[in-house]
Design a protein around this motif. Structure first.
Motif, mmCIF file in Angstrom:
data_model
loop_
_atom_site.group_PDB
_atom_site.id
_atom_site.type_symbol
_atom_site.label_atom_id
_atom_site.label_comp_id
_atom_site.label_asym_id
_atom_site.label_seq_id
_atom_site.Cartn_x
_atom_site.Cartn_y
_atom_site.Cartn_z
ATOM 1 N N LEU A 122 0.831 -1.199 0.000
ATOM 2 C CA LEU A 122 0.000 0.000 0.000
ATOM 3 C C LEU A 122 0.871 1.258 0.000
ATOM 4 C CD1 LEU A 122 -2.810 1.254 0.152
ATOM 5 C CD2 LEU A 122 -2.783 0.862 2.627
ATOM 6 N N GLN A 123 1.911 1.251 0.806
ATOM 7 C CA GLN A 123 2.821 2.396 0.822
ATOM 8 C C GLN A 123 3.476 2.597 -0.546
ATOM 9 O OE1 GLN A 123 5.356 2.925 4.478
ATOM 10 N NE2 GLN A 123 4.472 0.938 5.029
ATOM 11 N N SER A 124 3.800 1.510 -1.212
ATOM 12 C CA SER A 124 4.439 1.598 -2.527
ATOM 13 C C SER A 124 3.522 2.296 -3.534
ATOM 14 C CB SER A 124 4.799 0.201 -3.043
ATOM 15 O OG SER A 124 5.721 -0.430 -2.193
ATOM 16 N N LEU A 207 -5.746 6.567 -7.648
ATOM 17 C CA LEU A 207 -6.370 6.754 -6.333
ATOM 18 C C LEU A 207 -7.330 5.605 -6.030
ATOM 19 C CD1 LEU A 207 -7.118 10.600 -6.296
ATOM 20 C CD2 LEU A 207 -5.723 9.353 -4.629
ATOM 21 N N ASN A 208 -8.066 5.183 -7.050
ATOM 22 C CA ASN A 208 -8.995 4.072 -6.860
ATOM 23 C C ASN A 208 -8.242 2.772 -6.566
ATOM 24 O OD1 ASN A 208 -11.810 2.984 -7.046
ATOM 25 N ND2 ASN A 208 -10.899 1.783 -8.701
ATOM 26 N N SER A 209 -7.074 2.628 -7.182
ATOM 27 C CA SER A 209 -6.245 1.450 -6.908
ATOM 28 C C SER A 209 -5.781 1.451 -5.454
ATOM 29 C CB SER A 209 -5.041 1.439 -7.854
ATOM 30 O OG SER A 209 -4.220 0.321 -7.601
ATOM 31 N N SER A 212 -8.851 0.538 -3.227
ATOM 32 C CA SER A 212 -9.166 -0.896 -3.227
ATOM 33 C C SER A 212 -8.102 -1.695 -2.471
ATOM 34 C CB SER A 212 -9.315 -1.415 -4.661
ATOM 35 O OG SER A 212 -8.120 -1.250 -5.397
ATOM 36 N N SER A 213 -6.844 -1.241 -2.528
ATOM 37 C CA SER A 213 -5.778 -1.904 -1.779
ATOM 38 C C SER A 213 -5.990 -1.748 -0.274
ATOM 39 C CB SER A 213 -4.411 -1.326 -2.162
ATOM 40 O OG SER A 213 -4.076 -1.686 -3.481
ATOM 41 N N VAL A 247 -9.574 8.307 0.963
ATOM 42 C CA VAL A 247 -9.063 8.224 -0.407
ATOM 43 C C VAL A 247 -10.210 8.392 -1.414
ATOM 44 C CG1 VAL A 247 -7.905 6.741 -2.090
ATOM 45 C CG2 VAL A 247 -7.082 6.822 0.269
ATOM 46 N N TYR A 248 -11.382 7.896 -1.076
ATOM 47 C CA TYR A 248 -12.529 8.104 -1.971
ATOM 48 C C TYR A 248 -12.847 9.597 -2.068
ATOM 49 C CZ TYR A 248 -17.195 7.865 -3.999
ATOM 50 O OH TYR A 248 -18.295 8.045 -4.822
#
Length: 260
Positions: A122-124, A207-209, A212-213, A247-248
């Motif tokens: 997620l950080q990546s 951002l959506n990726s 979802s992560s 994030v959304y």
């Protein structure tokens, strides 16, 4: 009454030392003599040598043979690693194991390690989008991503150190504000709910990726800390849930052209 001294032993052991030394039960043994036997690694046996024969012991069941073994002092060794599951010791860390807390080792596919891996991935993804945001001079987006990144690192720290995770704000919003904005983007951003599409551009898709992560990471956390019907680390689960809402909201801000 006879006395066994260190000087006597030194004289007897001048040429070589036996493995066992037999002393009559009526003989007094000085402390220095005992220490000398210990240093020579000689076992001290109280009784006659013939008494140690099994056959003689059976013939004379009333004759009790007493053994006094000299204990050699030893240094207690602290193992470098310990198995989290069994408590077994390791001097070297096996390739299929990794540290979970302190010097405790678990298998690399342990659910808690899988959860930590999700946080790492997620950080990546956040860092990748930060590079893109920086290249497009979107400072507002870059700042919000930095806040999200720090939240993920706070979660990881709290889990690794087994610390409580205090209520965290996401992109400057508390729980009530996150819920209100993510549930009603029409009111706050003048847009409807987002159904991601490639035409929305690279930033919204990335951002959506990330969003979802975060959801996948939340599920991984539940798997790692659920024991039957009881779930531990609810504080982390709650933080991840709020993070996905944050994030959304960032997606909504990008679509509404709020990030300049």
């Amino acid at each position: 009454m006879k006395v066994l001294t260190e000087a006597t032993l030194r004289g007897e052991f001048k040429r070589n030392s036996p493995k066992k030394y037999f002393v009559d039960k009526n003989v007094i043994i000085t402390p220095s003599a005992k220490q000398y036997l210990k240093e020579k690694n000689v076992e001290l046996c109280i009784g006659k040598e013939g008494d140690l024969d099994e056959g003689n012991a059976m013939d004379n069941p009333k004759d009790e043979v007493v053994y006094e073994k000299i204990k050699t002092p030893y240094k207690k060794i602290s193992p470098k690693y310990i198995s989290y599951y069994s408590g077994g010791a390791f001097e070297e860390k096996p390739e299929h194991m990794t540290q979970i807390y302190g010097n405790k080792l678990v298998y690399k596919d342990d659910l808690r390690i899988v959860f930590r891996g999700k946080l790492d991935s997620l950080q990546s993804k956040i860092l990748e989008l930060q590079v893109l945001a920086n290249s497009k001079n979107k400072q507002g987006l870059l700042n919000d991503l930095e806040d999200v990144l720090q939240s993920v690192r706070d979660i990881l720290r709290a889990e690794v150190l087994n610390e409580n995770l205090n209520n965290i704000k996401v992109i400057g919003l508390d729980e009530k504000e996150l819920r209100a904005m993510s549930h009603n983007p029409k009111k706050h951003f003048k847009i409807g709910h987002i159904l991601p599409n490639y035409s929305m551009g690279e930033i919204i898709i990335k951002l959506n990726s990330i969003r979802s992560s975060i959801r996948e990471t939340e599920l991984s956390c539940i798997k790692a800390f659920r024991k039957d019907s009881k779930v531990e680390r609810v504080d982390i689960i709650k933080a991840l849930n709020r993070l996905s809402s944050g994030v959304y909201i960032m997606m909504c801000k990008e679509k509404a052209n709020i990030y300049k």
